[in-house]
Write an enzyme that holds these catalytic residues in place. Structure first.
Site, PDB file in Angstrom:
ATOM      1  N   PHE A  10     -26.890 -20.919   5.926  1.00  0.00           N
ATOM      2  CA  PHE A  10     -27.685 -22.135   5.786  1.00  0.00           C
ATOM      3  C   PHE A  10     -29.036 -21.868   5.140  1.00  0.00           C
ATOM      4  O   PHE A  10     -29.718 -20.884   5.475  1.00  0.00           O
ATOM      5  CB  PHE A  10     -27.933 -22.778   7.152  1.00  0.00           C
ATOM      6  N   ASP A  11     -29.424 -22.752   4.239  1.00  0.00           N
ATOM      7  CA  ASP A  11     -30.806 -22.848   3.798  1.00  0.00           C
ATOM      8  C   ASP A  11     -31.608 -23.394   4.985  1.00  0.00           C
ATOM      9  O   ASP A  11     -31.032 -23.907   5.945  1.00  0.00           O
ATOM     10  CB  ASP A  11     -30.869 -23.794   2.591  1.00  0.00           C
ATOM     11  N   LEU A  12     -32.953 -23.305   4.908  1.00  0.00           N
ATOM     12  CA  LEU A  12     -33.783 -23.819   5.999  1.00  0.00           C
ATOM     13  C   LEU A  12     -34.453 -25.147   5.631  1.00  0.00           C
ATOM     14  O   LEU A  12     -34.120 -26.203   6.170  1.00  0.00           O
ATOM     15  CB  LEU A  12     -34.829 -22.775   6.389  1.00  0.00           C
ATOM     16  N   ASP A  13     -35.400 -25.105   4.681  1.00  0.00           N
ATOM     17  CA  ASP A  13     -36.134 -26.318   4.296  1.00  0.00           C
ATOM     18  C   ASP A  13     -35.203 -27.335   3.652  1.00  0.00           C
ATOM     19  O   ASP A  13     -34.521 -27.034   2.668  1.00  0.00           O
ATOM     20  CB  ASP A  13     -37.254 -25.973   3.309  1.00  0.00           C
ATOM     21  N   ILE A 165     -24.757 -23.252   2.398  1.00  0.00           N
ATOM     22  CA  ILE A 165     -25.016 -24.665   2.678  1.00  0.00           C
ATOM     23  C   ILE A 165     -26.499 -24.943   2.448  1.00  0.00           C
ATOM     24  O   ILE A 165     -27.355 -24.351   3.116  1.00  0.00           O
ATOM     25  CB  ILE A 165     -24.612 -25.023   4.119  1.00  0.00           C
TER      26      ILE A 165
END
Length: 216
Positions: A10-13, A165
């Site tokens: 996963f990306d964060l922002d 993602i």
């Protein structure tokens, strides 16, 4: 015998957290402090590494001046920006269910790693992830593709059983560069044109798991 569940990176922002208010707030402050003339939307700078947007904001400046802008932005973010943040609706439940079902979960973000860990710990999400990868000042290259490559290599992940993602073109480009599939987080900051670069699109966190089951 059932196939192993794919690893989910996963990306964060813009994917896990709605960090735009804190990022844009600090950007506005340093742009004003440096007397930079910029009339466009600051929201477009949510996603790429800081080192990339300093070049765009100060194209004629020296490397030292750009480094100063990045340093002052991060100081603002360290003081206040990181707290002006929230978890997107439905994301906590989505991550908890994915972990319950046995999906290996990771984070790969262009945000500096210590900020990413701090934010995920503050929201009590860090324990859901096997590893959290973020940028570091000492890295020679701040691109996401290289960071993702390190995660894949260091955790021995099979590329045909991994999804990236995220919500921005940088996530999808990094996935393509590393020959893994990518899924667009349609609740994030990306545009329709950016989402079109992904292999699949989940409009909401609740739609993600069914898409993974179809695509796995």
């Amino acid at each position: 015998m059932p196939l192993p569940l794919p690893a989910l990176i996963f990306d964060l922002d813009g994917t896990i957290t709605d960090s735009k208010p804190g990022i844009v707030g600090c950007l506005s402050k340093v742009i004003e402090a440096y007397q930079i003339s910029y009339s466009g939307s600051l929201g477009r700078f949510v996603g790429p590494p800081v080192e990339e947007w300093t070049v765009e904001l100060m194209p004629e400046a020296s490397e030292a001046a750009r480094a100063g802008l990045a340093r002052d932005y991060r100081a603002c973010y360290d003081r206040e920006g990181w707290k002006n943040n929230s978890v997107f609706d439905g994301v906590r439940e989505m991550l908890t269910e994915l972990r319950r079902q046995g999906f290996p979960l990771y984070v790969c973000t262009s945000k500096q790693q210590h900020f990413a860990v701090r934010i995920l710990e503050a929201f009590e999400l860090a324990g859901l992830f096997a590893a959290i990868y973020g940028d570091k000042a000492e890295f020679a290259n701040h691109g996401k593709a290289g960071l993702l490559a390190s995660l894949l290599r260091e955790h021995g992940l099979e590329r045909d059983s991994v999804w990236m993602i995220g919500d921005r073109i940088y996530d999808f480009q990094a996935a393509r560069a590393n020959h893994i599939r990518c899924l667009a987080a349609g609740w994030g900051y990306g545009s329709a044109a950016e989402y079109a670069q992904a292999d699949a699109i989940a409009a909401t966190p609740a739609e993600l798991l069914p898409l993974l089951c179809i695509g796995s």
